[in-house]
Motif scaffolding. Sequence first.
Motif, PDB file in Angstrom:
ATOM      1  N   LYS A   1     -26.042 121.361  82.115  1.00 30.49           N
ATOM      2  CA  LYS A   1     -25.529 121.553  83.474  1.00 30.49           C
ATOM      3  C   LYS A   1     -25.138 120.200  84.074  1.00 30.49           C
ATOM      4  CE  LYS A   1     -25.313 124.827  85.746  1.00 30.49           C
ATOM      5  NZ  LYS A   1     -24.040 125.596  85.972  1.00 30.49           N
TER       6      LYS A   1
ATOM      7  N   VAL B   1     -30.071 117.188  89.612  1.00 31.27           N
ATOM      8  CA  VAL B   1     -30.524 118.248  88.719  1.00 31.27           C
ATOM      9  C   VAL B   1     -31.928 117.892  88.246  1.00 31.27           C
ATOM     10  CG1 VAL B   1     -30.060 119.501  86.564  1.00 31.27           C
ATOM     11  CG2 VAL B   1     -28.148 118.629  87.939  1.00 31.27           C
TER      12      VAL B   1
ATOM     13  N   ASP C   1     -21.934 118.948  82.402  1.00 29.26           N
ATOM     14  CA  ASP C   1     -20.748 119.685  82.863  1.00 29.26           C
ATOM     15  C   ASP C   1     -20.303 119.188  84.233  1.00 29.26           C
ATOM     16  OD1 ASP C   1     -20.676 121.198  80.578  1.00 29.26           O
ATOM     17  OD2 ASP C   1     -21.711 122.933  81.449  1.00 29.26           O
TER      18      ASP C   1
ATOM     19  N   ASP D   1     -30.674 123.250  78.800  1.00 34.11           N
ATOM     20  CA  ASP D   1     -29.818 123.880  79.809  1.00 34.11           C
ATOM     21  C   ASP D   1     -29.588 122.942  80.991  1.00 34.11           C
ATOM     22  OD1 ASP D   1     -29.776 126.210  78.305  1.00 34.11           O
ATOM     23  OD2 ASP D   1     -31.606 126.953  79.252  1.00 34.11           O
ATOM     24  N   ARG D   2     -30.672 122.312  81.441  1.00 37.92           N
ATOM     25  CA  ARG D   2     -30.571 121.401  82.584  1.00 37.92           C
ATOM     26  C   ARG D   2     -29.643 120.240  82.265  1.00 37.92           C
ATOM     27  NH1 ARG D   2     -36.456 119.865  83.843  1.00 37.92           N
ATOM     28  NH2 ARG D   2     -36.546 121.148  82.069  1.00 37.92           N
TER      29      ARG D   2
END
Lengths: 231, 231
Positions: free
Chosen positions: A48, A16, A51, A44-45
């Motif tokens: 992500k 990512v 998650d 957000d990165r």
Amino acid sequence: MTQAAQTAIQKSDVIVGYRTYLDLIPELLAGKEVMSSEMMKEVDRCGKAIDLAAAGRTVSLVCGGDPGIYAMAGLVYEMVRAHGQAIAVEVVPGIAALNACAARLGAPLMHDFAAISLSDLLTPWPVIEKRLEAAAMADFVIVIYNPRSKKRVEQLTKAREIIMAERGGQTPVGIVTAATRENEKIELTTLEELLSCDVGMQSTVIIGNSQTYLWQDVMVTPRGYARKYEL
Amino acid sequence: MTQAAQTAIQKSDVIVGYRTYLDLIPELLAGKEVMSSEMMKEVDRCGKAIDLAAAGRTVSLVCGGDPGIYAMAGLVYEMVRAHGQAIAVEVVPGIAALNACAARLGAPLMHDFAAISLSDLLTPWPVIEKRLEAAAMADFVIVIYNPRSKKRVEQLTKAREIIMAERGGQTPVGIVTAATRENEKIELTTLEELLSCDVGMQSTVIIGNSQTYLWQDVMVTPRGYARKYEL
């Protein structure tokens, strides 16, 4: 990039990162699941990546410089803590702006130094001012992160004024913009002339201490060897 | 080690360095002229490298960490300047103790920090004291280089006392000894307990600012994202 960073990427299932950085390492991304983004924000990165790790994947979150110096490592830990699930995190150190810029300028960081960000987005300006005053007063070499952006132009003017109250106008200053990139630019100047130089979002500014000197095209802060060893 | 450092060594005719470091990179030394030393001092090694370069050889002078942070780069420039002959010098940045130790501890350097060496061999102690006071007062995270040696044991005690005057006893402290080496040791503690910990010549000590916290087995200095982004 270090060998350790390469190995970490090679051992990961998913990579990512911000597209600009991932575009620099195409050979390491072959066969990997890649989640790049141009506009996706840091949070957000990071979310992500967390998650995916929580779902059992091995994830590399790639950033420029050193994730441990004014960068992503802290956000990762803060978000993992908020997430609640046990996720193993390893920070792989890298070449931070201060390492790269110091190398390009010669040897300005041979003695005690303070790193100060002029961004008052997340830090109240009076705190930044106090740090500038303290660093100037105690004769630290000063590494200035985020000296100026399109919207923030006054901070560097104020910082220079604070430092000038303690240090002479002829104090050496080095400016490195886009270190190690194609558009890298190196400028050596003085506190007196600093504001007439080109300083932008990609610049790091290093202000010498009372012992720092300019010699040919480099900036050197001596450690005192000359006195001790009689060169 | 970075790719850039490998490339620099590959392009060199002669490699000069402390044996302990050269022993870590046997594959890069194959076919090279190597001048290693166990006991030769920094100044001698540096002088040897400069003499070879002055004679037209391409020389890599290898050191541990980052040559640009409290290390060999400054001595090289000082000695090249004293030598008088025009010699091209390039500093290749590396992973300094502060980068490596921060990574091992979590994310302590997410905000403004000061690096201070407690060695008073080449710096008068009152200057060091003044820097400790300034850094403590202005709430910098503090990275302590050379915290203690066999001969110097009192400096860390005094430094802790100075910082305690401004910062609570529960302030998080991270100690990394022999970072990235086989005998690496990581210890998380507090200012209160610092003196009962194992701190030696190979240790770097990082003292948190007023916002730094310990969470599980890491030390984190937040940048303020939580307030801004409401994690």
